[in-house]
Design a protein around this motif. Structure first.
Motif, PDB file in Angstrom:
ATOM      1  N   VAL A 186       1.043  -1.340   0.032  1.00 50.85           N
ATOM      2  CA  VAL A 186      -0.044  -0.143   0.038  1.00 50.85           C
ATOM      3  C   VAL A 186       0.634   1.258  -0.019  1.00 50.85           C
ATOM      4  O   VAL A 186       0.657   2.230  -0.852  1.00 50.85           O
ATOM      5  CB  VAL A 186      -0.932   0.077   1.027  1.00 50.85           C
ATOM      6  N   ALA A 187       1.888   1.284   0.847  1.00 53.22           N
ATOM      7  CA  ALA A 187       2.849   2.480   0.744  1.00 53.22           C
ATOM      8  C   ALA A 187       3.445   2.428  -0.575  1.00 53.22           C
ATOM      9  O   ALA A 187       3.667   3.746  -0.893  1.00 53.22           O
ATOM     10  CB  ALA A 187       3.787   2.279   2.051  1.00 53.22           C
ATOM     11  N   ALA A 188       3.907   1.615  -1.122  1.00 55.65           N
ATOM     12  CA  ALA A 188       4.509   1.649  -2.459  1.00 55.65           C
ATOM     13  C   ALA A 188       3.649   2.367  -3.460  1.00 55.65           C
ATOM     14  O   ALA A 188       4.083   3.069  -4.361  1.00 55.65           O
ATOM     15  CB  ALA A 188       4.917   0.443  -3.171  1.00 55.65           C
ATOM     16  N   CYS A 189       2.410   2.109  -3.531  1.00 57.35           N
ATOM     17  CA  CYS A 189       1.349   2.616  -4.138  1.00 57.35           C
ATOM     18  C   CYS A 189       1.158   4.237  -3.767  1.00 57.35           C
ATOM     19  O   CYS A 189       1.056   4.936  -4.780  1.00 57.35           O
ATOM     20  CB  CYS A 189      -0.039   2.064  -4.361  1.00 57.35           C
ATOM     21  N   LEU A 190       1.172   4.399  -2.478  1.00 61.25           N
ATOM     22  CA  LEU A 190       0.616   5.650  -2.114  1.00 61.25           C
ATOM     23  C   LEU A 190       1.963   6.573  -2.534  1.00 61.25           C
ATOM     24  O   LEU A 190       1.781   7.788  -2.644  1.00 61.25           O
ATOM     25  CB  LEU A 190       0.756   5.659  -0.586  1.00 61.25           C
ATOM     26  N   LEU A 191       3.071   6.033  -2.486  1.00 60.81           N
ATOM     27  CA  LEU A 191       4.265   6.840  -2.775  1.00 60.81           C
ATOM     28  C   LEU A 191       4.742   7.138  -4.319  1.00 60.81           C
ATOM     29  O   LEU A 191       5.721   7.640  -4.494  1.00 60.81           O
ATOM     30  CB  LEU A 191       5.641   6.341  -1.853  1.00 60.81           C
ATOM     31  N   SER A 192       4.158   6.522  -5.002  1.00 63.60           N
ATOM     32  CA  SER A 192       4.411   6.556  -6.507  1.00 63.60           C
ATOM     33  C   SER A 192       3.679   7.673  -7.148  1.00 63.60           C
ATOM     34  O   SER A 192       2.629   8.056  -6.549  1.00 63.60           O
ATOM     35  CB  SER A 192       4.026   5.210  -7.079  1.00 63.60           C
ATOM     36  N   PHE A 206       3.333  18.247   1.983  1.00 64.31           N
ATOM     37  CA  PHE A 206       3.261  17.008   2.791  1.00 64.31           C
ATOM     38  C   PHE A 206       1.803  16.563   2.495  1.00 64.31           C
ATOM     39  O   PHE A 206       0.825  17.257   1.959  1.00 64.31           O
ATOM     40  CB  PHE A 206       3.376  17.330   4.211  1.00 64.31           C
ATOM     41  N   ARG A 207       1.459  15.338   2.997  1.00 62.58           N
ATOM     42  CA  ARG A 207       0.145  14.758   3.116  1.00 62.58           C
ATOM     43  C   ARG A 207       0.305  13.735   4.285  1.00 62.58           C
ATOM     44  O   ARG A 207       1.134  12.953   4.626  1.00 62.58           O
ATOM     45  CB  ARG A 207      -0.048  14.003   1.668  1.00 62.58           C
ATOM     46  N   PHE A 208      -1.034  13.571   4.866  1.00 68.09           N
ATOM     47  CA  PHE A 208      -1.150  12.656   6.005  1.00 68.09           C
ATOM     48  C   PHE A 208      -1.653  11.366   5.315  1.00 68.09           C
ATOM     49  O   PHE A 208      -2.405  11.510   4.233  1.00 68.09           O
ATOM     50  CB  PHE A 208      -2.249  13.063   7.019  1.00 68.09           C
ATOM     51  N   THR A 209      -1.268  10.211   5.985  1.00 66.65           N
ATOM     52  CA  THR A 209      -1.540   9.246   5.243  1.00 66.65           C
ATOM     53  C   THR A 209      -2.749   8.418   6.339  1.00 66.65           C
ATOM     54  O   THR A 209      -2.711   8.954   7.649  1.00 66.65           O
ATOM     55  CB  THR A 209      -0.669   7.945   5.137  1.00 66.65           C
ATOM     56  N   GLN A 255       8.807  17.071  -4.314  1.00 71.44           N
ATOM     57  CA  GLN A 255       9.356  16.222  -3.013  1.00 71.44           C
ATOM     58  C   GLN A 255       8.365  16.385  -2.023  1.00 71.44           C
ATOM     59  O   GLN A 255       7.709  17.522  -1.652  1.00 71.44           O
ATOM     60  CB  GLN A 255      10.732  17.142  -2.424  1.00 71.44           C
ATOM     61  N   THR A 256       7.944  15.101  -1.449  1.00 71.39           N
ATOM     62  CA  THR A 256       6.585  14.934  -0.824  1.00 71.39           C
ATOM     63  C   THR A 256       7.083  14.338   0.590  1.00 71.39           C
ATOM     64  O   THR A 256       7.929  13.271   0.563  1.00 71.39           O
ATOM     65  CB  THR A 256       5.623  14.314  -1.524  1.00 71.39           C
ATOM     66  N   LEU A 257       6.436  14.969   1.772  1.00 67.37           N
ATOM     67  CA  LEU A 257       6.586  14.157   2.988  1.00 67.37           C
ATOM     68  C   LEU A 257       5.327  13.450   3.286  1.00 67.37           C
ATOM     69  O   LEU A 257       4.215  14.220   3.185  1.00 67.37           O
ATOM     70  CB  LEU A 257       6.947  15.139   4.152  1.00 67.37           C
ATOM     71  N   HIS A 258       5.309  12.276   3.552  1.00 68.95           N
ATOM     72  CA  HIS A 258       4.183  11.398   3.817  1.00 68.95           C
ATOM     73  C   HIS A 258       4.110  11.082   5.303  1.00 68.95           C
ATOM     74  O   HIS A 258       5.075  10.763   6.013  1.00 68.95           O
ATOM     75  CB  HIS A 258       4.267  10.052   3.082  1.00 68.95           C
ATOM     76  N   ILE A 259       3.135  11.670   5.931  1.00 67.62           N
ATOM     77  CA  ILE A 259       3.074  11.796   7.540  1.00 67.62           C
ATOM     78  C   ILE A 259       2.241  10.455   7.996  1.00 67.62           C
ATOM     79  O   ILE A 259       1.198  10.448   7.518  1.00 67.62           O
ATOM     80  CB  ILE A 259       2.678  12.982   7.850  1.00 67.62           C
ATOM     81  N   PHE A 260       2.772   9.604   8.911  1.00 73.04           N
ATOM     82  CA  PHE A 260       2.305   8.832   9.631  1.00 73.04           C
ATOM     83  C   PHE A 260       2.154   9.087  11.108  1.00 73.04           C
ATOM     84  O   PHE A 260       3.329   9.621  11.564  1.00 73.04           O
ATOM     85  CB  PHE A 260       3.039   7.095   9.209  1.00 73.04           C
ATOM     86  N   GLU A 261       1.107   8.986  11.687  1.00 75.30           N
ATOM     87  CA  GLU A 261       0.889   9.418  12.970  1.00 75.30           C
ATOM     88  C   GLU A 261       0.311   8.705  13.849  1.00 75.30           C
ATOM     89  O   GLU A 261      -0.681   8.168  13.664  1.00 75.30           O
ATOM     90  CB  GLU A 261       0.379  10.888  13.064  1.00 75.30           C
TER      91      GLU A 261
END
Length: 219
Positions: free
Chosen positions: A7-13, A46-49, A18-24
């Motif tokens: 899922v992360a691979a799809c999300l990050l493609s 940035f974007r929240f996941t 330059q994008t910061l993907h935030i997991f919290e």
């Protein structure tokens, strides 16, 4: 964890900037809003996941792609993280749980109060003369239910520490408990349980400090 990786691979493609993907995990609304403001002011995209933070991660971690350039960008991310209350940011090209990033992407993992996920919010007195209940609140405060006793708690290395101060001018009392996971026999059969055994046996002014604590999980 294989599912998370895919899922992360799809999300990050497919991201061109330059994008910061935030997991919290455990961020309150105020911290979340402050983080968004800090990143926006520093022009960090940035974007929240909605994906969970891996269990092995704690505090603040930044996973970047190998050969990532841009010290200024990394510095802005670190400054934003510290501005919302984290003491430090661990940055690494190597990561756990299959979360790998392509150039132009990075993963920011923020964890507040991981102990809240590991501890129940209500513990019951065990091997005690009185039937008492201890309420643990997410932001590190506790209260003995039905009384005026309340204070601060922390959980580290399988030990729960409760602190109580009678007033600001007096030295605080504390009690430390060692955690043990086991099973207990109930009317519904054996159930998993956690028992917190007090380490300091001298009499304390807070009633709950003189009891062991236990929780039995129904499921």
């Amino acid at each position: 964890m294989r599912y998370i990786y895919l899922v992360a691979a799809c999300l990050l493609s497919g991201c061109s900037t330059q994008t910061l993907h935030i997991f919290e995990s455990g961020l309150d609304d105020t911290t979340r809003q402050n983080l968004m403001r800090e990143l926006a002011q520093r022009e960090v995209n940035f974007r929240f996941t909605s994906l969970p933070v891996p269990e092995k991660y704690d505090s603040a971690r930044l996973n970047i792609a190998p050969m990532t350039s841009g010290e200024r960008w990394l510095g802005e991310v670190e400054a934003a993280v510290k501005a919302v209350g984290f003491e430090s940011l661990t940055t690494s090209e190597f990561n756990m749980e299959g979360h790998r990033y392509t150039p132009g992407n990075a993963g920011l993992y923020l964890v507040k109060n991981r102990a809240v996920q590991l501890l129940p919010n209500l513990l019951f007195s065990h091997q005690c003369d009185d039937a008492l209940q201890l309420q643990l609140h997410p932001r590190g405060s506790w209260e003995q239910v039905g009384s005026h006793y309340q204070g601060r708690w922390r959980y580290e290395g399988g030990h729960l520490t409760l602190t109580w101060r009678e007033n600001d001018n007096k030295y605080p009392y504390q009690q430390v408990y060692s955690e043990r996971e086991h099973s207990v026999q109930t009317l519904q059969g054996p159930k998993p349980a956690k028992t917190f055994t007090r380490i300091q046996l001298a009499k304390r002014p807070v009633p709950i400090f003189n009891c062991d604590l236990q929780v039995i999980f129904a499921n």
